[in-house]
Design an enzyme around this catalytic site. Structure first.
Site, PDB file in Angstrom:
ATOM      1  N   LYS A 184       0.839  -1.205   0.000  1.00  0.00           N
ATOM      2  CA  LYS A 184       0.000   0.000   0.000  1.00  0.00           C
ATOM      3  C   LYS A 184       0.874   1.256   0.000  1.00  0.00           C
ATOM      4  CE  LYS A 184      -1.798   2.647   3.130  1.00  0.00           C
ATOM      5  NZ  LYS A 184      -1.767   3.968   2.474  1.00  0.00           N
ATOM      6  N   THR A 238       6.623   6.873  13.895  1.00  0.00           N
ATOM      7  CA  THR A 238       6.830   6.009  15.061  1.00  0.00           C
ATOM      8  C   THR A 238       5.490   5.641  15.695  1.00  0.00           C
ATOM      9  OG1 THR A 238       9.041   6.832  15.441  1.00  0.00           O
ATOM     10  CG2 THR A 238       7.921   5.932  17.358  1.00  0.00           C
ATOM     11  N   GLU A 258      10.614   0.704   9.983  1.00  0.00           N
ATOM     12  CA  GLU A 258      11.587   1.786   9.779  1.00  0.00           C
ATOM     13  C   GLU A 258      10.846   3.080  10.079  1.00  0.00           C
ATOM     14  OE1 GLU A 258      13.143   4.725   8.582  1.00  0.00           O
ATOM     15  OE2 GLU A 258      13.201   4.052   6.496  1.00  0.00           O
ATOM     16  N   CYS A 292      13.551  10.529   6.831  1.00  0.00           N
ATOM     17  CA  CYS A 292      13.590   9.984   8.195  1.00  0.00           C
ATOM     18  C   CYS A 292      14.990  10.097   8.800  1.00  0.00           C
ATOM     19  CB  CYS A 292      13.105   8.543   8.206  1.00  0.00           C
ATOM     20  SG  CYS A 292      13.852   7.559   6.917  1.00  0.00           S
ATOM     21  N   GLU A 389      10.469  14.963  15.705  1.00  0.00           N
ATOM     22  CA  GLU A 389      10.725  14.952  14.263  1.00  0.00           C
ATOM     23  C   GLU A 389       9.807  15.989  13.603  1.00  0.00           C
ATOM     24  OE1 GLU A 389       9.545  11.376  12.071  1.00  0.00           O
ATOM     25  OE2 GLU A 389      11.524  11.400  11.145  1.00  0.00           O
TER      26      GLU A 389
HETATM   27  P1  NDP Z   1       2.120   7.573   8.704  1.00  0.00           P
HETATM   28  O1  NDP Z   1       3.011   6.756   9.551  1.00  0.00           O
HETATM   29  O2  NDP Z   1       0.727   7.804   9.118  1.00  0.00           O
HETATM   30  O3  NDP Z   1       2.054   6.962   7.217  1.00  0.00           O
HETATM   31  C1  NDP Z   1       2.903   5.968   6.692  1.00  0.00           C
HETATM   32  C2  NDP Z   1       2.078   4.932   5.933  1.00  0.00           C
HETATM   33  O4  NDP Z   1       1.267   4.182   6.842  1.00  0.00           O
HETATM   34  C3  NDP Z   1       1.102   5.532   4.931  1.00  0.00           C
HETATM   35  O5  NDP Z   1       0.978   4.668   3.831  1.00  0.00           O
HETATM   36  C4  NDP Z   1      -0.174   5.570   5.739  1.00  0.00           C
HETATM   37  O6  NDP Z   1      -1.317   5.639   4.937  1.00  0.00           O
HETATM   38  C5  NDP Z   1      -0.098   4.255   6.479  1.00  0.00           C
HETATM   39  N1  NDP Z   1      -0.896   4.169   7.706  1.00  0.00           N
HETATM   40  C6  NDP Z   1      -1.434   5.165   8.462  1.00  0.00           C
HETATM   41  N2  NDP Z   1      -2.055   4.654   9.548  1.00  0.00           N
HETATM   42  C7  NDP Z   1      -1.911   3.311   9.491  1.00  0.00           C
HETATM   43  C8  NDP Z   1      -2.315   2.229  10.322  1.00  0.00           C
HETATM   44  N3  NDP Z   1      -2.979   2.443  11.458  1.00  0.00           N
HETATM   45  N4  NDP Z   1      -1.987   0.970   9.975  1.00  0.00           N
HETATM   46  C9  NDP Z   1      -1.277   0.735   8.851  1.00  0.00           C
HETATM   47  N5  NDP Z   1      -0.864   1.719   8.014  1.00  0.00           N
HETATM   48  C10 NDP Z   1      -1.161   2.995   8.322  1.00  0.00           C
HETATM   49  O7  NDP Z   1       2.838   8.956   8.433  1.00  0.00           O
HETATM   50  P2  NDP Z   1       2.135  10.336   8.014  1.00  0.00           P
HETATM   51  O8  NDP Z   1       2.065  10.384   6.560  1.00  0.00           O
HETATM   52  O9  NDP Z   1       0.862  10.551   8.759  1.00  0.00           O
HETATM   53  O10 NDP Z   1       3.188  11.369   8.549  1.00  0.00           O
HETATM   54  C11 NDP Z   1       3.170  11.749   9.918  1.00  0.00           C
HETATM   55  C12 NDP Z   1       4.560  11.944  10.435  1.00  0.00           C
HETATM   56  O11 NDP Z   1       5.274  10.731  10.358  1.00  0.00           O
HETATM   57  C13 NDP Z   1       5.406  12.908   9.638  1.00  0.00           C
HETATM   58  O12 NDP Z   1       5.174  14.209  10.009  1.00  0.00           O
HETATM   59  C14 NDP Z   1       6.782  12.434   9.973  1.00  0.00           C
HETATM   60  O13 NDP Z   1       7.206  12.993  11.178  1.00  0.00           O
HETATM   61  C15 NDP Z   1       6.636  10.946  10.119  1.00  0.00           C
HETATM   62  N6  NDP Z   1       7.014  10.179   8.931  1.00  0.00           N
HETATM   63  C16 NDP Z   1       8.161   9.479   8.969  1.00  0.00           C
HETATM   64  C17 NDP Z   1       8.566   8.772   7.853  1.00  0.00           C
HETATM   65  C18 NDP Z   1       9.813   8.013   7.857  1.00  0.00           C
HETATM   66  O14 NDP Z   1      10.315   7.694   6.796  1.00  0.00           O
HETATM   67  N7  NDP Z   1      10.327   7.650   8.990  1.00  0.00           N
HETATM   68  C19 NDP Z   1       7.808   8.782   6.613  1.00  0.00           C
HETATM   69  C20 NDP Z   1       6.568   9.500   6.700  1.00  0.00           C
HETATM   70  C21 NDP Z   1       6.220  10.170   7.823  1.00  0.00           C
HETATM   71  P3  NDP Z   1      -1.840   7.096   4.453  1.00  0.00           P
HETATM   72  O15 NDP Z   1      -0.726   7.828   3.842  1.00  0.00           O
HETATM   73  O16 NDP Z   1      -2.835   6.757   3.443  1.00  0.00           O
HETATM   74  O17 NDP Z   1      -2.366   7.740   5.700  1.00  0.00           O
END
Ligand code: NDP
Length: 478
Positions: A184, A238, A258, A292, A389
């Site tokens: 996804k 996280t 990750e 990240c 972050e």
């Molecule tokens: P999320 O962790 O919500 O999103 C990452 C992925 O997980 C997306 O595909 C999201 O779907 C999906 N997702 C969301 N909720 C669930 C769940 N309960 N179970 C399974 N999958 C889920 O990150 P955000 O996009 O909301 O970003 C929020 C914050 O996270 C950022 O501001 C940043 O600080 C951090 N972040 C860190 C990343 C990294 O590489 N370490 C990458 C992205 C964000 P969908 O996008 O459709 O909501």
């Protein structure tokens, strides 16, 4: 310093032919979703609607997992490694052939500068497929026993910051090891994953080996909690990572996470100043800081502080922010309105807590989501901008006097994904690297990625490694 004026140099978007709407990619075909629900994906630089995308519900997740299971049992896990390798090499070559199209698509949907999608994201995605194609028939030499077995069906959820590259990090090792996948992509950046589904068709990949389900968090949740999944791989926040770990506890699922980071980029007084400043800029302003492992905390030795800051400010004044498709652009758009709101909020908190905020003079476009490169000085360890972050183009600057103090400050974080050390002394690099609690430590460089180098975190940055021989373990029954 005089600033050069650049004529616009836009990359043409005519190479991309977008469909009005996209279905789900299940069992080798694009199909409508069971619930007939859809959402729009937009260009964050202009807010223009790019396409309509299907929102997968639980019935679609079920269908995709069944297709992946069937492909796993009837075809993929039975193929000799050298046959799987042929498909992976084919995919890698098609990604290379379509590199320009994929780069434009990525910049349109994500907002990142074309220079980065063209020179970093897409070439590295291809490299991940080439690298893992090489492993597919050599798994018995990877150090996991004479005949390592795959795990089964992998459920993979990826974020929006490096859409195609994160897909490659997930799919290439899974397939090389003999697993099938349901992936996804993030809600705001589904287009290159859908283009990748077409690449799978073009490569004649057996149906069901790769399934792509678009949707939001709910779709991700349904995927990782599905009982037919053997392996969960997640990159993202996280908070969501913890939720997934809880959901998978006491199941047979093998999980790799990750998650976030708050990396220290440590500059000693003897560091080559100009190189270090380039490394600081690359560390936090690459990909708008949506990284990240971004070097979001700059630790400068007190004796070099004035010089480093003056040089950094001069350099930031030359960064060009604007149209992601312009080949001269250094800083593109923030990926979404929600992310922009989060960056604004934390920056305001930084000011309210007493840190000093600075940005170079910079005109923000009227439409779209934009945030100027920003530097906070006078930051203390307790400030939220030093601990949380921000995931945007915002740098927090702290100082130190001795290597021990730098270590203490660098490790004083719940995260542990990456770190940078800038000094001309090899002994100091080794001293720091062995004591920094971070999965990756870069010396006199930053944000360098290679498929052969394992990547992953300590502490709340997650567990498991991606890339290299170590990354294969996540997809093998060992
Ligand atoms: P999320 O962790 O919500 O999103 C990452 C992925 O997980 C997306 O595909 C999201 O779907 C999906 N997702 C969301 N909720 C669930 C769940 N309960 N179970 C399974 N999958 C889920 O990150 P955000 O996009 O909301 O970003 C929020 C914050 O996270 C950022 O501001 C940043 O600080 C951090 N972040 C860190 C990343 C990294 O590489 N370490 C990458 C992205 C964000 P969908 O996008 O459709 O909501």
């Amino acid at each position: 310093m005089a600033k050069f004026e650049y004529a616009p140099a836009p990359e043409s978007r005519s190479i991309v032919s977008l469909r009005e709407s996209y279905g789900l990619f299940i069992d080798g075909e694009f199909t409508p979703g069971a619930e007939d629900r859809a959402f729009k994906t937009i260009s964050p630089a202009s807010e223009e609607v790019l396409a309509e995308v299907t929102e997968a519900g639980p019935a679609d997740v079920d269908r995709a997992v069944i297709a992946a299971r069937k492909a796993y049992e009837s075809t993929w896990s039975r193929l000799p490694g050298r046959e799987r390798a042929k498909y992976l090499f084919r995919i890698a070559r098609i990604v290379q052939e379509k590199a320009r199209e994929l780069a434009v698509l990525e910049s349109l949907d994500n907002g990142k500068p074309i220079r980065e999608s063209r020179d970093v994201d897409i070439p590295l995605a291809a490299a991940h497929f080439f690298y893992h194609a090489g492993w597919a028939d050599k798994l018995e030499y990877a150090g996991y026993g004479p005949a390592p077995r795959p795990l089964g069906v992998a459920g993979q959820v990826i974020p929006w910051n490096f859409p195609l590259l994160m897909l490659a990090w997930k799919i290439a090792p899974a397939l090389a090891c003999g697993n099938t996948v349901v992936l996804k992509p993030a809600e705001t950046t589904p287009l290159t994953a859908l283009a990748f589904a077409e690449i799978c068709q073009q490569a004649d990949l057996p149906p069901g080996v790769v399934n792509i389900l678009t949707g939001a968090g709910e779709t991700g949740r349904a995927l990782v909690t599905h009982p037919g999944i053997d392996k969960v791989a997640f990159t993202g926040s996280t908070e969501v990572g913890k939720e997934i770990a809880r959901a998978c506890a006491a199941t047979r699922k093998k999980v790799t996470l990750e998650l976030g980071g708050k990396a220290a980029n440590i500059v000693f007084e003897d560091a080559p100043l100009d190189q270090a400043v380039e490394g600081i800029v690359n560390g936090i302003f690459f990909n708008q800081g949506h990284v990240c492992c971004a070097g979001s905390r700059l630790l400068v030795q007190e004796s070099a502080y004035e010089d480093v800051l003056a040089s950094l400010r001069r350099r930031l004044a030359t960064l060009r922010l604007g149209d992601p498709l312009d080949k001269n652009t250094d800083v593109g758009a923030i990926n979404s309105a929600a992310q922009l709101a989060k960056i604004r909020e934390l920056s305001e908190v930084g000011e309210a807590e007493g840190a000093e905020r600075w940005s170079p003079p910079c005109e923000l476009p009227v439409k779209g989501f934009w945030f100027p490169p920003t530097v906070f000085t006078g930051v203390s360890q307790a400030h939220r901008i030093a601990r949380e972050e921000i995931f945007g183009p915002v740098l927090s600057v702290l100082t130190f006097r001795t290597p021990a103090e730098a270590l203490e400050k660098a490790n004083n974080t719940p995260y542990g994904l990456s770190a940078g050390v800038w000094t001309e002394k090899g002994s100091l690099i080794l001293y720091m690297a062995s004591r920094l609690r971070a999965g990756v430590v870069w010396a006199n460089t930053f944000n360098k990625f290679d498929p052969a180098a394992p990547f992953g975190g300590y502490k709340e940055s997650g567990y498991g490694r991606e890339g290299g021989r170590q990354g294969l373990e996540a997809y093998l029954d060992v």
